[in-house]
Structure formats: structure tokens, C-alpha cells
Design an enzyme around this catalytic site. Structure first.
Site, PDB file in Angstrom:
ATOM      1  N   GLY A 210      44.261  41.542  49.615  1.00 11.73           N
ATOM      2  CA  GLY A 210      43.032  41.084  50.243  1.00 11.73           C
ATOM      3  C   GLY A 210      42.217  40.213  49.323  1.00 11.73           C
TER       4      GLY A 210
ATOM      5  N   SER B   7      39.521  38.800  46.502  1.00  7.63           N
ATOM      6  CA  SER B   7      39.265  39.109  45.097  1.00  7.63           C
ATOM      7  C   SER B   7      38.015  39.967  44.946  1.00  7.63           C
ATOM      8  CB  SER B   7      39.118  37.817  44.297  1.00  7.63           C
ATOM      9  OG  SER B   7      40.332  37.108  44.263  1.00  7.63           O
ATOM     10  N   ARG B   8      37.038  39.765  45.804  1.00  9.24           N
ATOM     11  CA  ARG B   8      35.805  40.549  45.709  1.00  9.24           C
ATOM     12  C   ARG B   8      36.091  42.034  45.893  1.00  9.24           C
ATOM     13  NH1 ARG B   8      31.245  39.371  50.068  1.00  9.24           N
ATOM     14  NH2 ARG B   8      32.931  40.176  51.384  1.00  9.24           N
TER      15      ARG B   8
ATOM     16  N   GLU C 140      46.896  42.561  44.987  1.00  5.89           N
ATOM     17  CA  GLU C 140      47.341  41.210  45.324  1.00  5.89           C
ATOM     18  C   GLU C 140      46.166  40.498  45.980  1.00  5.89           C
ATOM     19  OE1 GLU C 140      50.873  41.092  47.662  1.00  5.89           O
ATOM     20  OE2 GLU C 140      52.073  42.190  46.206  1.00  5.89           O
TER      21      GLU C 140
ATOM     22  N   CYS D  32      47.417  33.111  51.148  1.00  2.97           N
ATOM     23  CA  CYS D  32      46.836  33.163  49.810  1.00  2.97           C
ATOM     24  C   CYS D  32      47.477  32.144  48.879  1.00  2.97           C
ATOM     25  CB  CYS D  32      46.940  34.574  49.235  1.00  2.97           C
ATOM     26  SG  CYS D  32      48.594  35.270  49.272  1.00  2.97           S
TER      27      CYS D  32
END
Length: 488
Positions: free
Chosen positions: A221, A223-224, A244, A278
Site C-alpha cells: 500500500g 508509503s504513509r 511493499e 506502483c
């Protein structure tokens, strides 16, 4: 409505109500309630109780269940593809390829498990040194919305194969795909409690990640969210965490002989899946000068003709919608911010219908933007940066906190060797679309793009831990005792 699957039973969620909608028509296609913290705890206990018996099954027995799951996927392939298309907005042709990838993951996972884990032994003195692997126990899998079938499947399949029990928390934007996938597992004969489905949004995810009963978590999902999980699991070496996340991926173009091949590869890299992979190219690095101008003119002309439409539109479009109206609005706002900061619109991204999450491809020259934000704009918005020389291009490509994918379009093998050596990314491609990777290859990045490679070939490494043993069937006194020890 029964939206959770816990201990072999479909149950109604008792948490917050939410819906899933077709991102183009806004028609509600799924509704239900998420899992509360108490229901998460029930699912963890069910997984814990189911784990010992599942782990004790032979590898061949577990493989037979996985193969039955593959057969169920094949028998429901059309239904599942339509479900993926309707809920994500991606065209049916692309949704069908996702189902195929889900099926193929079974054989890939079995092969990887046998190669990476299994059992190995050899003589060591008067004993035998043995290496075996054991499952962690109960693991949580957090799935994303862009590949709601394939990506969580890449964690669930190897986790079950290794003997773990699983708690599956899908994206709240794609609950229907998750529900159908779990139905396929039920048809495959997976024992009750071995796989549990926990629908819900943020509160459900927080409860699951914080539950002390899980032994690990596999996350795909943003980065936050991934960074938050990394902080949450800090100081917990007893729990495995694999992340990931996204990327601000560069695609560097040199002057090449086949201009249209370059244009086509750029389009496939930037606009496939409406830019919601992504590994999509976010930054296109183009040489300064006449050839670069010609490339961009051709890219803009072709991109302006790309078909965008509903998932079931015929003839099939190349691009479907982004995942939601909210995502579309955020992308349009990001474009406006870049333009306000000095970007030049070579092809402005548009939203033709206010109540549909359909966006046309956008191409912005951001070379003049003084402080370009290092963020992943998850959609069909490509930023162009002009470079003076190849060293400048590599420096710009690496000018990011992320490190997922990087690519080079060049007729020079020597240039590629330099690019491969100096690029900071987990995936580096040459003259192929940036989103292309072998399904069996280790997938992941460095930096803010994540840690480890908990899918594809290396998945087995994170689903089972190695146990080293020194063994002999008989306890025998050695012929020579250690100095200082007397038994007489």
C-alpha cells in the site's frame, strides 16, 4: 449483511458501515460493516486455534488445497474478472490478466518454496546437519486496491503453503473482490479458521496491526501507512514485518533509432492501469535538444488519442478509471499545483465527467519547477524533466527517497550497464516497460519503497523461518573426551 469470514462462518460486521461503488457510474456494488476490535480478536483466536493442525499437514496436502483454489479461480475466472473491473474501474481485458496472475501464483509459490525452503541435509562428523523450515504462526495480510486479487494473493498463497494461518484485511475500496476470492478458498476446502476475512477501513486495520496475537504482517500500500506500521513494529523483533510501498519511478530516454517504439513503451510505462501501478513511470527524463522535442511531440500526439472508458466498454479502452472520485480530485489538484509552480502542460489531464473517476492522460514538463515534490502521484499524470547529459539523467533519476523501479530506453548496452550499476532501485529495466517484471522474480524496492521481498520468489523466506539441527539417532559417548572431563 454477512461481510466477515471468521472461523469458517460468514458474520455481519459490527463496526462502521461502508460501501464500494463503481468508480464510473457511482452505483453501489457492495455494502456492509467493518470488523470491530472485538471481532478482530475473535478472528485472531480462530486463526491461532486453526494453526497447529494446518501446520502439521504435509506439504503435499497443503499443495492439494492450493491447487484446488487455482481450479476454483479458473472456474470463476469470468465472474472474478468482471468483479475486479467493476470495483476498480480497470478494463475487462486487464482484469482478466489479473485473474491469470492469481492462478499462476500457485505454481510459482510451490516452486519457490521447494527451492528456497524445504529440507536439506548433509553429514557433519558423526552426525547429520539438517536445515528445515517452520511457519511463523498467524500472519496478517493487508491488500491494496489497485490489484485487489493478485497482490494480496501473492502473500496469502505462500503464507498458507508454508503452514501459516492468515488474517486478510483488504482495501476498503475493494471488498467485493476480497469476498469472492475467499469464496474460492472455501470451495478449495481450506479448513475453517486458516483464512479469515476482516473487512473494514482504518479502524479495522489499526486493530489488526496492534493485536498482540499476530506473528507477522505483510503490507502492500501507501508509503504513509507503511511508515506508520514500521514505527509501530519498531522494537518488536518477535514479529516479522514486510512492506511493499510506492515509488516516484524514473524512466530515462536516450536518442534511439525507433521513435515509435520509445513512445509506445513510455505509454505502457506511464498510463497502463490509469497509472495505478506502483511501478508506473512518474518521471520521464528526456534529453535536451531537437530529438527530445520530436519525441515529446510524438508522445503527446499519441497519448491524446488513448481510449479511456468504463471497464466493460466495447471496443475495449486502454485506460479505465482511477479508483474513486476522491482519487480523481486529488490528481487534478496535484496537476493544478504543479502548473501553478511553473510546470508547462504538454497534454493537460482532464476529467471529462464530473461524476465519473475517468481521467485522460496528462503530460507536464516540470523542468522549470524549482522544488519538485518527491511524491507518488498515483494516476495518469507523467512529469517530464529535460536533461543535459547522461550523468545528469542518472543523478535526477536517483533524486528521490523512493527506489522501486527505474528504466532506460537506449540502443547502447554500455549505457545500460552504467545505468544498472548506478541506479538505486529494486527493479531496473532496459528497453522494456517499467511496469514489466517476471511474476516469479523478487519484487520490491529500497528506501521509502519498502523493505524485504515478501512476494514471488523470495516469499517463502518470509513465510517460514529456518531451523538448523544437528542430529544422530543414537546417543553415543565419543571416543575422545574433551580435555578436563573425566567419566572414570
Amino acid at each position: 449483511m454477512s461481510t466477515l469470514y471468521i472461523a469458517g462462518q460468514w458474520l455481519a460486521g459490527q463496526g462502521e458501515a461502508f460501501t464500494s461503488v463503481n468508480p464510473v457510474t457511482q452505483a453501489v456494488i457492495w455494502s456492509g460493516n467493518g470488523a470491530t476490535a472485538a471481532q478482530v480478536e475473535s478472528a485472531v483466536q480462530a486463526a491461532r486455534q486453526a494453526f497447529p493442525a494446518w501446520a502439521k499437514r504435509s506439504l503435499e496436502e497443503r499443495i492439494s488445497v492450493l491447487e484446488a483454489f487455482a481450479a476454483s479461480l479458473k472456474s470463476r475466472a469470468d465472474e472474478l474478472a468482471r468483479c475486479i473491473g467493476e470495483e476498480t474501474g480497470k478494463p475487462l481485458w486487464e482484469a482478466a490478466t489479473e485473474v491469470t496472475s492469481m492462478v499462476n501464483k500457485i505454481a510459482i509459490s510451490v516452486q519457490s518454496y521447494r527451492e528456497r525452503t524445504g529440507e536439506k541435509s548433509g553429514p557433519l562428523g558423526d552426525a547429520t546437519a539438517v536445515l528445515r523450515h517452520k511457519p511463523h504462526g498467524v500472519v496478517a495480510v493487508f491488500g491494496p486496491y489497485n490489484f485487489p486479487g493478485h497482490l494480496p494473493n501473492g502473500h496469502i498463497v505462500p503464507a498458507l503453503l508454508a503452514g501459516n494461518s492468515v488474517l486478510f484485511k483488504p482495501s476498503e475500496l475493494t471488498p467485493k473482490v476480497a469476498e469472492l476470492t475467499v469464496q474460492c478458498w472455501i470451495e478449495a476446502g481450506l479448513p475453517a479458521g486458516v483464512l479469515n476475512l476482516l473487512q473494514g477501513a482504518r479502524e479495522t486495520g489499526i486493530a489488526l496491526a496492534a493485536n498482540p496475537g499476530i506473528d507477522g504482517l505483510f503490507f502492500t500500500g501507501s508509503s504513509r501507512t507503511g511508515n506508520h506500521l514500521h514505527q509501530q513494529f519498531a522494537g518488536r523483533p518477535d514479529k516479522i514485518l514486510a512492506l511493499e510501498m510506492g515509488g516516484n519511478n524514473p524512466l530515462v530516454v536516450e536518442q534511439v533509432a525507433d521513435l515509435d517504439a520509445a513512445v509506445y513503451t513510455i505509454i505502457q510505462s506511464a498510463f497502463i492501469s490509469a497509472g495505478q501501478r506502483c511501478t508506473c513511470a512518474r518521471r520521464l527524463l528526456v534529453p535536451q535538444g531537437a530529438w527530445g522535442d520530436t519525441l515529446l511531440a510524438r508522445l503527446v500526439a499519441v497519448s491524446a488519442t488513448i481510449e479511456v472508458g468504463a471497464f466493460d466498454q466495447q471496443p475495449a479502452p486502454f485506460m479505465g478509471s482511477v479508483i474513486s472520485l476522491g482519487a480523481a480530485r486529488a490528481l487534478m489538484d496535484a496537476q493544478q499545483q504543479l502548473l501553478a509552480n511553473g510546470a508547462v502542460a504538454l497534454l493537460e489531464m482532464t476529467q471529462p465527467q464530473a461524476q465519473a473517476a475517468l481521467l485522460t492522460p496528462g503530460i507536464l514538463d516540470v523542468s522549470a519547477v524549482a522544488e519538485r515534490p518527491d511524491e507518488e502521484l498515483f494516476g495518469p499524470l507523467l512529469q517530464v524533466i529535460r536533461y543535459a547529459d547522461f550523468d545528469d539523467a542518472i543523478a535526477e533519476a536517483n533524486n528521490t527517497q523512493y527506489g522501486l523501479a527505474a528504466g532506460l530506453l537506449s540502443d547502447s548496452a554500455e549505457r545500460y550497464q552504467q545505468f544498472w550499476l548506478e541506479s538505486r532501485a529494486g527493479i531496473v529495466n532496459w528497453n522494456k516497460q517499467l511496469t514489466g517484471a517476471a511474476s516469479s522474480a523478487p519484487f520490491g524496492g529500497v528506501g521509502a519503497s519498502g523493505n524485504h521481498r515478501a512476494s514471488a520468489y523470495y516469499a517463502a523466506d518470509y513465510c517460514a523461518y529456518p531451523v538448523a539441527s544437528l542430529e544422530t539417532p543414537s546417543l553415543v559417548l565419543p571416543s575422545a573426551l574433551t580435555p578436563g572431563v573425566r567419566l572414570s
